[in-house]
Design an enzyme around this catalytic site. Structure first.
Site, PDB file in Angstrom:
ATOM      1  CG  HIS A  54      -0.310  -0.273   3.124  1.00  0.00           C
ATOM      2  ND1 HIS A  54       0.456  -1.505   3.102  1.00  0.00           N
ATOM      3  CD2 HIS A  54      -0.092   1.377   3.672  1.00  0.00           C
ATOM      4  CE1 HIS A  54       0.404  -0.709   4.549  1.00  0.00           C
ATOM      5  NE2 HIS A  54      -0.149   0.138   4.883  1.00  0.00           N
ATOM      6  CG  HIS A  56      -0.300   4.696   4.467  1.00  0.00           C
ATOM      7  ND1 HIS A  56      -0.897   3.203   5.575  1.00  0.00           N
ATOM      8  CD2 HIS A  56      -1.176   5.117   4.397  1.00  0.00           C
ATOM      9  CE1 HIS A  56      -1.535   3.970   5.821  1.00  0.00           C
ATOM     10  NE2 HIS A  56      -1.869   5.267   4.807  1.00  0.00           N
ATOM     11  CG  ASP A  58       4.872   3.026   7.538  1.00  0.00           C
ATOM     12  OD1 ASP A  58       4.004   3.334   6.305  1.00  0.00           O
ATOM     13  OD2 ASP A  58       4.846   2.188   8.107  1.00  0.00           O
ATOM     14  CG  HIS A  59       3.972  -0.238   4.406  1.00  0.00           C
ATOM     15  ND1 HIS A  59       3.627  -1.635   5.161  1.00  0.00           N
ATOM     16  CD2 HIS A  59       3.978   0.568   5.635  1.00  0.00           C
ATOM     17  CE1 HIS A  59       3.250  -1.954   5.931  1.00  0.00           C
ATOM     18  NE2 HIS A  59       3.598   0.051   6.474  1.00  0.00           N
ATOM     19  CG  HIS A 110      -4.409  -0.791   6.627  1.00  0.00           C
ATOM     20  ND1 HIS A 110      -4.276   0.540   8.161  1.00  0.00           N
ATOM     21  CD2 HIS A 110      -2.994   0.205   6.063  1.00  0.00           C
ATOM     22  CE1 HIS A 110      -2.851   0.681   8.289  1.00  0.00           C
ATOM     23  NE2 HIS A 110      -2.639   1.122   6.888  1.00  0.00           N
ATOM     24  CG  ASP A 134       0.531  -1.739   7.764  1.00  0.00           C
ATOM     25  OD1 ASP A 134       1.106  -2.809   7.603  1.00  0.00           O
ATOM     26  OD2 ASP A 134       0.316  -0.914   8.109  1.00  0.00           O
ATOM     27  CG  HIS A 173       3.677  -2.215  10.829  1.00  0.00           C
ATOM     28  ND1 HIS A 173       4.150  -1.281  11.300  1.00  0.00           N
ATOM     29  CD2 HIS A 173       2.731  -1.457  10.821  1.00  0.00           C
ATOM     30  CE1 HIS A 173       3.957  -0.077  10.127  1.00  0.00           C
ATOM     31  NE2 HIS A 173       3.297  -0.498   9.624  1.00  0.00           N
TER      32      HIS A 173
END
Length: 282
Positions: A54, A56, A58-59, A110, A134, A173
């Site tokens: 996805h 975001h 942090d990915h 998400h 996530d 995570h």
């Protein structure tokens, strides 16, 4: 097929999947390019593609830099917001990287463009792998930022939950201890939750990852996969599985770990001013 588990940022995982015959590799959620490239050099492999679950940061934040450093790199994902995207994939689309097969599984909730990746090798005795981003965590699930409880219920029961039970779950995570503390609140009598939590705490103390789990295990301790179980329904006060899931997510969002109480002797020391010399500004 070899999976390298790479801890990055505060609690993220990115993964490097190596096709051992060709020494080609695929990265999943390549958030930190420098760290990924170090491991690629150490393993002596060639990065052929990135699979992004996805958009975001942090990915997906490493995609542009890796695309610049690795000409011809393919970047797969289901959301136009993913940086450096070259191949937009759809639900149940299959990809091939040497002997590695990948099935794309669309799991919006998400984020509206979340994609999980199911990988296997034909004829291999090894269990298949699910890179769940996530959507599904060890002992938990992702927050419903851009979707609904109905969508997450479909994701967890009909899409991911229908995969082979031996599937290894590699999530986005490291939040297993937190998740299992909540699971224990939901099912205080569940002995499997207690054992898994004790194991996860030990792994945490040793700074070791708790991934992968297996799908079969998740059904034994993950409350978001146990919405039909009586103790979980009792905890939520609901019977309809979607409503159970919706209530669980709300409860988890508001769940706070109990604060550790200060040691009584430390409190007395402060009261008596014993720490004052150390606290005075020079």
């Amino acid at each position: 097929m070899k999976v390298k588990v790479i801890s990055v940022l505060e609690d993220n995982y990115m993964y490097l999947v190596i096709e051992e015959n060709t020494r080609d590799a695929i990265a999943v959620d390549a958030a930190v390019p420098k760290r990924l490239l170090e491991i690629i050099r150490k393993e002596d492999v060639v990065l052929r593609a990135i699979l992004t679950t996805h958009h975001h940061w942090d990915h997906a934040r490493g995609n542009e830099e890796l695309a610049r450093l690795c000409p011809g790199l393919r970047v797969y994902g289901a959301d136009e917001r993913i940086g450096a995207l070259t191949h937009k994939v759809t639900h149940e689309q299959e990809l091939t990287f040497g002997a590695i097969r990948v099935r794309c599984l669309f799991t919006p909730c998400h984020t509206s463009g979340h994609m999980c990746y199911f990988m296997w090798e034909d004829g291999s005795p090894n269990a298949p792998a699910l890179f769940s981003g996530d959507t599904l965590f060890v002992g938990g699930c992702g927050k419903f930022f851009e979707g609904t409880a109905e969508q997450m219920y479909t994701n967890l029961t009909q899409i991911l939950g229908a995969l082979p039970k031996e599937t290894k779950v590699f999530c986005g995570h490291e939040c297993t201890v937190r998740n299992l503390k909540f699971a224990l609140k939901v099912e205080p009598e569940n002995e499997i939750v207690k054992k898994k939590l004790a194991w996860a705490k030990q792994r945490d103390d040793e700074d070791l990852p708790t991934v992968p789990s297996t799908l079969q295990e998740e059904f034994l301790y993950n409350p978001f996969l146990r919405v039909m179980e009586e103790p979980v329904q009792k905890f939520t006060g609901k019977m309809d599985p979607v409503e159970v899931l919706r209530t669980l997510r709300t409860e988890k969002d508001n769940f706070k770990k109990p604060k550790e109480r200060p040691h009584p002797q430390a409190v007395l020391a402060f009261d008596w001013g014993l720490f004052s010399p150390f606290l005075e500004k020079k």
